[in-house]
Design a protein around this motif. Structure first.
Motif, PDB file in Angstrom:
ATOM      1  N   LEU A   1      21.606   2.794  66.680  1.00  0.00           N
ATOM      2  CA  LEU A   1      22.438   2.704  65.528  1.00  0.00           C
ATOM      3  C   LEU A   1      22.233   4.342  65.378  1.00  0.00           C
ATOM      4  O   LEU A   1      23.595   4.229  64.217  1.00  0.00           O
ATOM      5  CB  LEU A   1      20.998   2.248  64.156  1.00  0.00           C
ATOM      6  N   PHE A   2      20.971   5.244  65.354  1.00  0.00           N
ATOM      7  CA  PHE A   2      21.241   6.589  64.237  1.00  0.00           C
ATOM      8  C   PHE A   2      22.210   7.592  66.004  1.00  0.00           C
ATOM      9  O   PHE A   2      22.511   8.362  65.887  1.00  0.00           O
ATOM     10  CB  PHE A   2      20.363   7.231  64.358  1.00  0.00           C
ATOM     11  N   LEU A   3      22.149   6.827  67.493  1.00  0.00           N
ATOM     12  CA  LEU A   3      22.279   7.829  67.882  1.00  0.00           C
ATOM     13  C   LEU A   3      23.810   7.909  68.894  1.00  0.00           C
ATOM     14  O   LEU A   3      24.429   8.572  69.064  1.00  0.00           O
ATOM     15  CB  LEU A   3      21.357   7.829  69.484  1.00  0.00           C
ATOM     16  N   LEU A   4      23.735   6.392  68.683  1.00  0.00           N
ATOM     17  CA  LEU A   4      25.358   6.089  69.917  1.00  0.00           C
ATOM     18  C   LEU A   4      27.103   6.561  69.318  1.00  0.00           C
ATOM     19  O   LEU A   4      27.885   6.997  70.261  1.00  0.00           O
ATOM     20  CB  LEU A   4      25.243   4.346  70.460  1.00  0.00           C
ATOM     21  N   GLY A   5      27.160   6.514  68.054  1.00  0.00           N
ATOM     22  CA  GLY A   5      28.572   6.880  67.654  1.00  0.00           C
ATOM     23  C   GLY A   5      28.502   8.952  68.026  1.00  0.00           C
ATOM     24  O   GLY A   5      29.472   9.012  68.365  1.00  0.00           O
ATOM     25  N   TYR A   6      27.497   9.422  68.136  1.00  0.00           N
ATOM     26  CA  TYR A   6      27.496  10.680  67.805  1.00  0.00           C
ATOM     27  C   TYR A   6      27.658  10.913  69.369  1.00  0.00           C
ATOM     28  O   TYR A   6      27.953  11.943  69.530  1.00  0.00           O
ATOM     29  CB  TYR A   6      26.380  11.520  67.577  1.00  0.00           C
ATOM     30  N   ILE A   7      27.303   9.945  69.789  1.00  0.00           N
ATOM     31  CA  ILE A   7      26.793  10.920  71.615  1.00  0.00           C
ATOM     32  C   ILE A   7      28.711  10.300  72.156  1.00  0.00           C
ATOM     33  O   ILE A   7      28.770  10.999  73.024  1.00  0.00           O
ATOM     34  CB  ILE A   7      25.968   9.410  72.169  1.00  0.00           C
ATOM     35  N   ALA A   8      28.911   9.135  71.540  1.00  0.00           N
ATOM     36  CA  ALA A   8      30.583   8.411  71.826  1.00  0.00           C
ATOM     37  C   ALA A   8      31.361   9.497  71.483  1.00  0.00           C
ATOM     38  O   ALA A   8      32.301   9.941  72.260  1.00  0.00           O
ATOM     39  CB  ALA A   8      30.664   7.787  71.454  1.00  0.00           C
TER      40      ALA A   8
ATOM     41  N   VAL B   1      31.629   0.134  84.049  1.00  0.00           N
ATOM     42  CA  VAL B   1      30.772   0.655  85.314  1.00  0.00           C
ATOM     43  C   VAL B   1      29.317   1.098  85.166  1.00  0.00           C
ATOM     44  O   VAL B   1      28.390   0.543  84.430  1.00  0.00           O
ATOM     45  CB  VAL B   1      30.564   1.450  86.582  1.00  0.00           C
ATOM     46  N   ILE B   2      29.686   2.483  84.052  1.00  0.00           N
ATOM     47  CA  ILE B   2      27.994   2.635  83.438  1.00  0.00           C
ATOM     48  C   ILE B   2      27.936   2.166  82.407  1.00  0.00           C
ATOM     49  O   ILE B   2      26.826   2.429  81.933  1.00  0.00           O
ATOM     50  CB  ILE B   2      28.347   4.062  83.278  1.00  0.00           C
ATOM     51  N   MET B   3      29.324   1.512  81.580  1.00  0.00           N
ATOM     52  CA  MET B   3      28.704   0.790  80.392  1.00  0.00           C
ATOM     53  C   MET B   3      27.994  -0.011  80.710  1.00  0.00           C
ATOM     54  O   MET B   3      26.792  -0.844  80.617  1.00  0.00           O
ATOM     55  CB  MET B   3      29.741  -0.103  79.247  1.00  0.00           C
ATOM     56  N   CYS B   4      27.819  -1.014  81.773  1.00  0.00           N
ATOM     57  CA  CYS B   4      27.600  -1.722  82.692  1.00  0.00           C
ATOM     58  C   CYS B   4      26.299  -1.859  82.715  1.00  0.00           C
ATOM     59  O   CYS B   4      24.974  -2.527  82.902  1.00  0.00           O
ATOM     60  CB  CYS B   4      28.429  -2.920  83.764  1.00  0.00           C
TER      61      CYS B   4
ATOM     62  N   GLY C   1      19.614   4.128  78.384  1.00  0.00           N
ATOM     63  CA  GLY C   1      20.731   3.301  78.295  1.00  0.00           C
ATOM     64  C   GLY C   1      21.801   3.149  76.962  1.00  0.00           C
ATOM     65  O   GLY C   1      22.507   2.717  77.319  1.00  0.00           O
ATOM     66  N   VAL C   2      21.421   3.695  75.833  1.00  0.00           N
ATOM     67  CA  VAL C   2      22.369   3.894  74.768  1.00  0.00           C
ATOM     68  C   VAL C   2      22.714   5.350  75.141  1.00  0.00           C
ATOM     69  O   VAL C   2      23.899   5.517  74.742  1.00  0.00           O
ATOM     70  CB  VAL C   2      20.869   3.880  73.762  1.00  0.00           C
ATOM     71  N   ILE C   3      22.405   5.806  75.746  1.00  0.00           N
ATOM     72  CA  ILE C   3      22.939   7.817  75.503  1.00  0.00           C
ATOM     73  C   ILE C   3      24.098   6.978  76.693  1.00  0.00           C
ATOM     74  O   ILE C   3      25.055   7.647  76.603  1.00  0.00           O
ATOM     75  CB  ILE C   3      21.985   8.729  76.545  1.00  0.00           C
ATOM     76  N   ILE C   4      23.548   6.336  77.551  1.00  0.00           N
ATOM     77  CA  ILE C   4      24.612   6.626  78.714  1.00  0.00           C
ATOM     78  C   ILE C   4      25.903   4.976  78.155  1.00  0.00           C
ATOM     79  O   ILE C   4      27.306   5.718  78.502  1.00  0.00           O
ATOM     80  CB  ILE C   4      23.773   5.238  80.046  1.00  0.00           C
ATOM     81  N   CYS C   5      25.286   4.148  77.481  1.00  0.00           N
ATOM     82  CA  CYS C   5      26.767   3.157  76.604  1.00  0.00           C
ATOM     83  C   CYS C   5      27.419   4.187  75.827  1.00  0.00           C
ATOM     84  O   CYS C   5      28.683   3.873  75.790  1.00  0.00           O
ATOM     85  CB  CYS C   5      25.708   2.966  75.825  1.00  0.00           C
ATOM     86  N   GLY C   6      27.086   5.414  75.360  1.00  0.00           N
ATOM     87  CA  GLY C   6      27.745   6.342  74.191  1.00  0.00           C
ATOM     88  C   GLY C   6      28.663   7.166  74.983  1.00  0.00           C
ATOM     89  O   GLY C   6      29.742   7.454  75.028  1.00  0.00           O
ATOM     90  N   ILE C   7      28.274   7.756  76.218  1.00  0.00           N
ATOM     91  CA  ILE C   7      28.786   8.505  77.209  1.00  0.00           C
ATOM     92  C   ILE C   7      29.916   7.518  77.185  1.00  0.00           C
ATOM     93  O   ILE C   7      31.195   7.519  77.792  1.00  0.00           O
ATOM     94  CB  ILE C   7      27.801   9.005  78.602  1.00  0.00           C
ATOM     95  N   SER C   8      29.679   5.829  77.934  1.00  0.00           N
ATOM     96  CA  SER C   8      31.048   5.614  78.276  1.00  0.00           C
ATOM     97  C   SER C   8      31.986   4.978  77.314  1.00  0.00           C
ATOM     98  O   SER C   8      33.193   4.880  77.763  1.00  0.00           O
ATOM     99  CB  SER C   8      30.658   3.936  78.956  1.00  0.00           C
ATOM    100  N   VAL C   9      31.421   4.872  75.970  1.00  0.00           N
ATOM    101  CA  VAL C   9      32.549   4.262  74.774  1.00  0.00           C
ATOM    102  C   VAL C   9      33.459   5.938  74.994  1.00  0.00           C
ATOM    103  O   VAL C   9      34.411   5.496  74.679  1.00  0.00           O
ATOM    104  CB  VAL C   9      32.093   4.477  73.358  1.00  0.00           C
TER     105      VAL C   9
ATOM    106  N   TYR D   1      19.232  -1.333  78.938  1.00  0.00           N
ATOM    107  CA  TYR D   1      18.575  -1.552  77.227  1.00  0.00           C
ATOM    108  C   TYR D   1      18.888  -3.122  77.466  1.00  0.00           C
ATOM    109  O   TYR D   1      17.726  -3.415  76.430  1.00  0.00           O
ATOM    110  CB  TYR D   1      20.364  -1.254  76.669  1.00  0.00           C
ATOM    111  N   PHE D   2      19.160  -4.207  77.934  1.00  0.00           N
ATOM    112  CA  PHE D   2      18.730  -5.460  77.506  1.00  0.00           C
ATOM    113  C   PHE D   2      17.046  -5.564  78.097  1.00  0.00           C
ATOM    114  O   PHE D   2      16.781  -6.947  77.890  1.00  0.00           O
ATOM    115  CB  PHE D   2      20.459  -6.504  78.202  1.00  0.00           C
ATOM    116  N   THR D   3      17.553  -5.034  79.535  1.00  0.00           N
ATOM    117  CA  THR D   3      15.884  -5.726  80.207  1.00  0.00           C
ATOM    118  C   THR D   3      14.498  -4.882  79.023  1.00  0.00           C
ATOM    119  O   THR D   3      13.987  -5.448  79.732  1.00  0.00           O
ATOM    120  CB  THR D   3      16.217  -5.103  81.465  1.00  0.00           C
ATOM    121  N   ALA D   4      15.026  -3.665  78.932  1.00  0.00           N
ATOM    122  CA  ALA D   4      13.736  -3.402  78.362  1.00  0.00           C
ATOM    123  C   ALA D   4      13.319  -3.853  77.055  1.00  0.00           C
ATOM    124  O   ALA D   4      12.130  -4.085  76.542  1.00  0.00           O
ATOM    125  CB  ALA D   4      14.473  -1.378  77.572  1.00  0.00           C
ATOM    126  N   ASP D   5      14.448  -4.820  76.367  1.00  0.00           N
ATOM    127  CA  ASP D   5      14.339  -5.623  75.685  1.00  0.00           C
ATOM    128  C   ASP D   5      12.756  -5.679  74.682  1.00  0.00           C
ATOM    129  O   ASP D   5      12.022  -5.660  73.727  1.00  0.00           O
ATOM    130  CB  ASP D   5      13.249  -6.967  76.401  1.00  0.00           C
TER     131      ASP D   5
END
Length: 233
Positions: free
Chosen positions: A100-107, A135-138, A33-41, A144-148
């Protein structure tokens, strides 16, 4: 007696393996989820048709602070993490740290790839890129949310605020936080001399109104069945 004991141990072993498998799924879904979110950003930023409220603030900070976006993202989130740890550390989990540590660099990497693949992109191409990014951010958010396994540091701020008092409900706390981010982001973008409407535009409006329903759809049709099985309601 031996048969009963053996059956008891077998049943507990099956339960343990099921829980262990589910936990592995949660970790993988959080990371994915974080990886895909970073790509979408990164795609949002290259489309230049607006980003979500928190990213609009980050874009404004990026315009006035001369360090890499990935590093800046970590610093800002560390500040928000400190707030969450002080007021409600239970909002912080494994997924929080991955974010925290991955999303910014992936974006940052994703935006670089988009710039390489689509150096000259027209308005139609930018709009298509924006729709794909939403779409891919959603989808990423549903994982991400389901993993809880914790929430992002930004999500934690409005959650903690709404739980520490009873006058303002969560959705209004979130709206206020989002408006503050958008206004601060717009001001910083202007100070930094970058195109405000590239960061706060139609994409910002679309994400505000359509992310919720899309996340709910992906949660029901994809994320929950992956985590709990195909027959889950």
């Amino acid at each position: 007696m031996a048969l009963k004991t053996g059956l008891h141990e077998y049943c507990w072993g099956c339960i343990y393996r099921m829980k262990n498998t589910e936990q592995v799924k949660r970790i993988l879904m959080s990371a994915l989820g974080v990886i895909i979110c970073g790509i979408s950003v990164g795609m949002f930023k290259h489309a230049s048709l607006g980003v979500d409220p928190f990213q609009s603030l980050m874009s404004g900070l990026d315009a006035v602070i001369p360090i890499r976006f990935g590093t800046l993202y970590v610093i800002v989130n560390l500040l928000l993490l400190t707030f969450a740890l002080i007021f409600d550390k239970h909002k912080i989990g494994l997924a929080t740290l991955i974010n925290l540590f991955l999303l910014g660099y992936i974006a940052e990497f994703s935006q670089g790839i988009c710039q390489t693949l689509f150096p000259e992109i027209g308005i139609a191409g930018r709009f298509v890129l924006l729709m794909i990014a939403i779409v891919i951010m959603c989808l990423a958010s549903a994982f991400y949310f389901t993993a809880d396994l914790g929430v992002s540091t930004y999500d934690a701020v409005s959650l903690i605020w709404s739980e520490k008092q009873s006058r303002i409900r969560f959705q209004y706390c979130r709206i206020i936080c989002d408006l503050i981010c958008v206004c601060a982001g717009a001001l910083l973008c202007k100070i930094g001399g970058i195109n405000i409407f590239g960061e706060i535009n139609i994409g910002t409006i679309i994400t505000a109104f359509f992310m919720g329903p899309l996340i709910a759809f992906f949660n029901e049709k994809i994320a929950r069945p992956i985590l709990y099985g195909k027959d889950v309601q």
